[in-house]
Enzyme design. Structure first.
Site, short mmCIF file in Angstrom:
data_model
loop_
_atom_site.label_atom_id
_atom_site.label_comp_id
_atom_site.label_asym_id
_atom_site.label_seq_id
_atom_site.Cartn_x
_atom_site.Cartn_y
_atom_site.Cartn_z
N ARG A 173 0.85 -1.18 0.00
CA ARG A 173 0.00 0.00 0.00
C ARG A 173 0.89 1.23 0.00
O ARG A 173 1.90 1.27 0.72
CB ARG A 173 -0.91 0.03 1.24
CG ARG A 173 -2.13 -0.89 1.17
CD ARG A 173 -3.15 -0.44 0.11
NE ARG A 173 -4.31 -1.31 0.04
CZ ARG A 173 -4.44 -2.36 -0.78
NH1 ARG A 173 -3.47 -2.68 -1.62
NH2 ARG A 173 -5.54 -3.08 -0.78
N GLU A 232 -2.80 7.72 -4.41
CA GLU A 232 -3.14 7.32 -5.77
C GLU A 232 -4.59 7.68 -6.11
O GLU A 232 -5.45 7.64 -5.22
CB GLU A 232 -2.86 5.83 -5.98
CG GLU A 232 -3.61 4.88 -5.07
CD GLU A 232 -3.09 3.44 -5.24
OE1 GLU A 232 -1.87 3.19 -5.09
OE2 GLU A 232 -3.93 2.57 -5.53
N HIS A 275 -0.92 0.23 -9.78
CA HIS A 275 -1.64 -0.67 -8.87
C HIS A 275 -2.25 -1.86 -9.63
O HIS A 275 -3.46 -2.08 -9.60
CB HIS A 275 -2.71 0.09 -8.07
CG HIS A 275 -3.05 -0.57 -6.76
ND1 HIS A 275 -3.44 0.12 -5.64
CD2 HIS A 275 -3.05 -1.89 -6.40
CE1 HIS A 275 -3.68 -0.74 -4.64
NE2 HIS A 275 -3.43 -1.97 -5.09
C1 GLV Z 1 -4.91 -4.98 -4.05
O1 GLV Z 1 -4.19 -4.05 -3.78
C2 GLV Z 1 -5.49 -5.83 -3.06
O2 GLV Z 1 -5.44 -5.52 -1.86
O3 GLV Z 1 -6.05 -6.86 -3.46
#
Ligand code: GLV
Ligand code: GLV
Length: 322
Positions: free
Chosen positions: A239, A268, A286
């Site tokens: 994250r 983001e 991401h």
């Molecule tokens: C993506 O970032 C997730 O947490 O699945």
């Protein structure tokens, strides 16, 4: 029963819900719903369940606009977008999608690690720009990954799978930090349990795999970046807010560390000023779990969680709230 899905997701999960006779409304917007759109959408019908994304902030206000919803099934393994205390207070079940994306995220982590070490993005830009004038002994020199030391911060499913690739595929040495020590893992991978500081000081590559919690926010800050070797690379597929991004930009400019490869960002989709101007950084939007195979499995898993909850069962991937 009635289910709202906040964005188009792979069809498999939707089909599962429909096959159970549920009425499924999927947001038709090509993008993330704004807060207003999200709240308005939830008011359309007395929904029994909501399938939401990591981009949807889920809190008391949301639970109050759909008091009929028993479950919010997050289409992600991480659930830092959800206020768990509010969910508990409102008696709403929260589920996530663990396990199915572990291998994919570990692959993406390794793809980033190899790409930054071998300067793949830079080399791609160079070649496409027509700058390749012939083989050069000093051209675009990178670094090896094999036999180097990998520091893993957060040894959950994903961190462990990254260690697997590192040790089995690249003969790397693994140092790790986690809130829990795992002696079986140490035996199997020849890994060493260390403090965060020792991991940072001792590693050639540092990869982050902790969840976002109050205590992991800005875990990587100015002081910690200074602990890393000037030759080291930082990889983050967990994250964004775990890394103080503005500080990282400074560290990359000043060559405090050699490079970074990031799939997640502090605010983001916004990026810290200066980040995109650096050559020693690779950025992906991401997408670490974004394969056709995995996203399809995530949609099935989220659907299965909803189906169980609506049948009065405990969903298989319920998030335990203390
Ligand atoms: C993506 O970032 C997730 O947490 O699945
Ligand atoms: C997430 O699935 C993790 O445990 O790393």
């Amino acid at each position: 029963m009635k289910i709202y899905v906040t964005r188009k997701i792979p069809q498999k999960g939707i089909d599962k819900l429909v096959a159970k006779g549920h009425e499924v409304d999927v947001s038709q917007k090509d993008g993330v719903l704004t807060r207003e759109e999200f709240l308005a959408a939830l008011k359309q019908k007395p929904y029994d369940a909501v399938l939401c994304l990591l981009t949807d902030k889920i809190d008391k206000e949301v639970f109050e606009v759909v008091p009929t919803a028993k479950i919010f099934a997050n289409y992600a393994v991480g659930f830092d977008n959800i206020n768990l205390n509010d969910a508990k207070e409102k008696g709403v079940m929260i589920t996530n999608t663990p396990g199915v994306l572990t291998e994919t995220v570990a692959e993406h982590t390794f793809a980033l690690m190899l790409a930054i070490a071998h300067r793949i993005s830079e080399a791609d830009r160079f070649t496409k720009a027509g700058k390749f004038q012939g083989w050069g002994p000093m051209m675009l020199l990178g670094n090896d990954v094999s036999h180097k030391t990998l520091g893993i911060i957060g040894l959950g499913r994903i961190g462990s799978r990254v260690a697997y690739h590192a040790v089995k595929g690249f003969d790397m040495k693994v140092l790790y930090y986690d809130v829990k020590r795992d002696e079986n893992f140490e035996k199997e991978y020849g890994a060493e349990f260390k403090s965060v500081e020792e991991v940072l000081r001792g590693s050639d590559f540092v990869s982050i795999h902790v969840p976002l919690l109050p205590e992991t926010r800005h875990l990587i800050n100015t002081e910690r970046l200074k602990m890393m070797k000037p030759s080291a690379y930082l990889i983050n597929t967990s994250r964004g807010p775990i890394v103080d991004e503005a500080t990282l930009v400074e560290a990359l400019k000043n060559k405090t560390i050699k490079g970074a490869a990031l799939d997640v960002f502090e605010n983001e989709p916004a990026l810290a000023p200066g980040l995109t101007e650096l050559d020693n950084v690779i950025l992906t939007p991401h997408i670490a779990s974004a394969t056709e195979e995995t996203r399809s499995k995530m949609s099935e898993m989220a659907a299965e969680n909803i189906i169980a909850a609506l049948e009065g069962k405990t969903p298989p991937n319920i998030v335990k709230i203390n």
